[in-house]
Every structure is written in structure tokens, then in C-alpha cells.
Write an enzyme that holds these catalytic residues in place. Structure first.
Site, PDB file in Angstrom:
ATOM      1  N   ARG A   1     -12.412   6.428  -0.432  1.00  0.00           N
ATOM      2  CA  ARG A   1     -11.481   5.434   0.092  1.00  0.00           C
ATOM      3  C   ARG A   1     -11.940   3.920  -0.612  1.00  0.00           C
ATOM      4  O   ARG A   1     -13.162   3.755  -0.671  1.00  0.00           O
ATOM      5  CB  ARG A   1     -11.021   5.133   1.284  1.00  0.00           C
ATOM      6  CG  ARG A   1     -10.563   6.481   2.038  1.00  0.00           C
ATOM      7  CD  ARG A   1     -10.223   6.290   3.444  1.00  0.00           C
ATOM      8  NE  ARG A   1      -8.968   5.600   3.473  1.00  0.00           N
ATOM      9  CZ  ARG A   1      -7.774   6.043   3.183  1.00  0.00           C
ATOM     10  NH1 ARG A   1      -7.769   7.365   2.909  1.00  0.00           N
ATOM     11  NH2 ARG A   1      -6.679   5.399   3.377  1.00  0.00           N
TER      12      ARG A   1
ATOM     13  N   CYS B   1       0.833  -1.389  -0.075  1.00  0.00           N
ATOM     14  CA  CYS B   1      -0.016  -0.112   0.084  1.00  0.00           C
ATOM     15  C   CYS B   1       0.810   1.252  -0.093  1.00  0.00           C
ATOM     16  O   CYS B   1       1.244   1.381  -0.939  1.00  0.00           O
ATOM     17  CB  CYS B   1      -1.048   0.059   1.233  1.00  0.00           C
ATOM     18  SG  CYS B   1      -2.524   0.997   1.030  1.00  0.00           S
TER      19      CYS B   1
ATOM     20  N   HIS C   1      -3.124  -5.494   2.941  1.00  0.00           N
ATOM     21  CA  HIS C   1      -2.638  -5.719   4.279  1.00  0.00           C
ATOM     22  C   HIS C   1      -3.412  -6.971   4.542  1.00  0.00           C
ATOM     23  O   HIS C   1      -3.957  -7.531   3.799  1.00  0.00           O
ATOM     24  CB  HIS C   1      -3.436  -4.565   5.039  1.00  0.00           C
ATOM     25  CG  HIS C   1      -2.892  -3.079   4.625  1.00  0.00           C
ATOM     26  ND1 HIS C   1      -1.894  -2.768   5.073  1.00  0.00           N
ATOM     27  CD2 HIS C   1      -3.488  -2.142   3.972  1.00  0.00           C
ATOM     28  CE1 HIS C   1      -1.587  -1.427   4.612  1.00  0.00           C
ATOM     29  NE2 HIS C   1      -2.674  -1.116   4.051  1.00  0.00           N
TER      30      HIS C   1
HETATM   31  N1  GLN Z   1      -1.920   6.732   2.099  1.00  0.00           N
HETATM   32  C1  GLN Z   1      -2.233   5.772   1.074  1.00  0.00           C
HETATM   33  C2  GLN Z   1      -3.554   5.776   0.633  1.00  0.00           C
HETATM   34  O1  GLN Z   1      -4.577   6.117   1.450  1.00  0.00           O
HETATM   35  C3  GLN Z   1      -1.906   4.453   1.488  1.00  0.00           C
HETATM   36  C4  GLN Z   1      -2.494   3.726   2.520  1.00  0.00           C
HETATM   37  C5  GLN Z   1      -2.218   2.709   3.203  1.00  0.00           C
HETATM   38  O2  GLN Z   1      -0.975   2.378   3.216  1.00  0.00           O
HETATM   39  N2  GLN Z   1      -3.112   1.864   3.648  1.00  0.00           N
HETATM   40  O3  GLN Z   1      -3.814   5.663  -0.508  1.00  0.00           O
END
Ligand code: GLN
Length: 245
Positions: free
Chosen positions: A129, A95, A195
């Protein structure tokens, strides 16, 4: 067999959703086979020699942490990471760690983060998101198995022409929720939005990554099978649940 040396980069800054579990998983699967393994941790302001390690791991982080790391990445550290990628060291990046290897990340609120350009991908943030359990199939070159994980990102990542996806999305969003791709493969870089952590949930991928690194030391290496009954049961449960969605 020489000791397999694993370097955990920014363990204190980039470690979302137990991403450190990927390190524990690689370590355990080596130890269970009686193979020597060592872990080092390198953080902000600390230097490393790209030739010193066999596997580099970078976990995920929020936009905030990624912005904090910009200065450190712009110095010697960034050069060393790029050199290690060029020298075909094995990388696993998750990520935020994946985004950092790319050219840039423009956050949803307009912050331009110029990253390493170690792999030809770029990321653009969106306010909405992409969150939830997800599932993808690894490309044939990477074993072709099904991977289940958890994604939570605002960044949408797009791959350049020399970078191939790690897999194809079966459920969820992956790289950008548009082109059906998930993650990236370039040289010996394995990058993913997963993750979970990724490797304990997907031991086949863990062994594939270990084998990629070990084969650089001994091309004839073969890894003894381990008893993955519990891991396989957990994966089958998630596959079934996600398939029903
Ligand atoms: N900051 C990045 C995003 O929101 C990565 C987030 C993460 O590592 N879960 O895209």
C-alpha cells in the site's frame, strides 16, 4: 445569490479518515460569508436528478465497500453521475470515490470492478500500500498552491490523455508512485488521493472549488477573504515537516 446545493453521495458507505469534513468545510466557508448553502445525502437505492445539485462529493472507501457499491452504480445512479460530470457539475472525489469515477479498478487480489468511465482513468491494485502524509503542488490552472494530506491506497491510478493531473507530487506517492502525478482534473471534476480531510487542511483549494461552482451561477462572483490564520499555520507546519523528510 441562489442557494449552493451540495450532494454527498454514499455518506454512510464511503467516508474514510473523516472525508465528511470536506462537506463541513465547504458549508462553513459559505456560511461564514453569509452565502446560502444546502447539503443533501444520497445513498444506496436512492435516486437523484443530476441537475438538482451544484457540487457532488464522494469520499474514500475500502475495496470491500467499493465492491458492495458496484450494483448500485451499474443502475440509474451511475447514469446520473455520468450525466452530472458531462454537464460540468463540480465534483470532488477522494481515493475510493476517485477510482469509482474511472473506467475500472482491478484489486490486488484479482477482483475486476468495472466502474463508471465518467473520467478516463484506470486503477490497478498492488499488495504493497501507499500510506502516509504527502504533499503536492496544484497545477497553475487550479491555483498553484501546495496541498498537504494523507494517502492510504493500494490502487495505482493512470490518467488517459484528456485527463490532466490535479497536481505534481512533492513528497509521497499520489496517483501511482511512478509518474509524479497526483489526482485528476476533467471538466469540473477534482479528484485526489488526499484524505486528511483535504479541504479543511487546504482552504485555498476549498475556495477554488466553491468558486468554480458559484461561477456557474454568477460569473462575476468573488469570495470574501476569510481569516485562515490557524489553517495556514497548520499547513506551514506540515509543509516544513514533509520537506525535511
Ligand atoms: N480501496 C482503494 C485502495 O486501497 C481506496 C482506498 C481509500 O479510499 N483510501 O486503493
Amino acid at each position: 445569490m441562489d442557494t449552493l446545493k451540495i450532494c454527498h453521495l454514499y455518506p454512510d458507505t464511503l467516508n474514510l479518515y473523516g472525508d465528511r469534513g470536506n462537506i463541513l468545510c465547504m458549508k462553513k466557508r459559505m456560511e461564514w460569508r453569509g452565502l446560502p448553502v444546502e447539503i443533501a445525502e444520497i445513498s444506496v437505492g436512492e435516486h437523484f436528478d443530476p441537475y438538482d445539485y451544484d457540487i457532488y462529493f464522494i469520499g474514500g472507501g475500502q475495496d470491500f465497500e467499493q465492491e458492495v457499491l458496484l450494483k448500485d452504480l451499474a443502475g440509474e445512479k451511475g447514469t446520473a453521475i455520468k450525466r452530472a460530470v458531462d454537464e460540468e457539475k463540480v465534483f470532488l472525489t477522494i481515493c475510493g470515490g476517485y477510482q469509482i469515477l474511472g473506467n475500472y479498478y482491478k484489486t490486488w487480489d484479482g477482483v475486476q470492478c468495472d466502474f463508471l468511465g465518467a473520467i478516463d482513468v484506470y486503477t490497478v491494485g498492488e499488495k504493497k500500500r501507499m500510506v502516509g502524509d504527502f504533499m503536492f503542488r496544484l497545477s497553475e490552472e487550479d491555483g498553484g498552491s501546495i496541498v498537504t494530506g494523507f494517502e492510504n491506497h493500494s490502487g495505482k491510478t493512470y490518467l488517459g490523455k484528456d485527463v490532466r493531473p490535479l497536481g505534481k507530487i512533492l513528497r509521497g506517492h499520489g496517483n501511482n508512485g511512478e509518474d509524479g502525478t497526483e489526482g485528476a482534473r476533467f471538466k469540473n471534476v477534482f479528484a485526489s488521493y488526499s484524505h486528511g480531510p483535504l479541504l479543511p487542511k487546504n482552504p485555498k483549494l476549498c475556495d477554488f472549488i466553491l468558486k468554480t461552482a458559484l461561477a456557474r451561477k454568477d460569473p462575476n462572483i468573488s469570495l470574501k477573504a476569510l481569516d485562515d490564520t490557524f489553517e495556514n499555520r497548520a499547513a506551514a507546519f506540515m509543509e516544513k515537516r514533509l520537506s525535511a523528510e
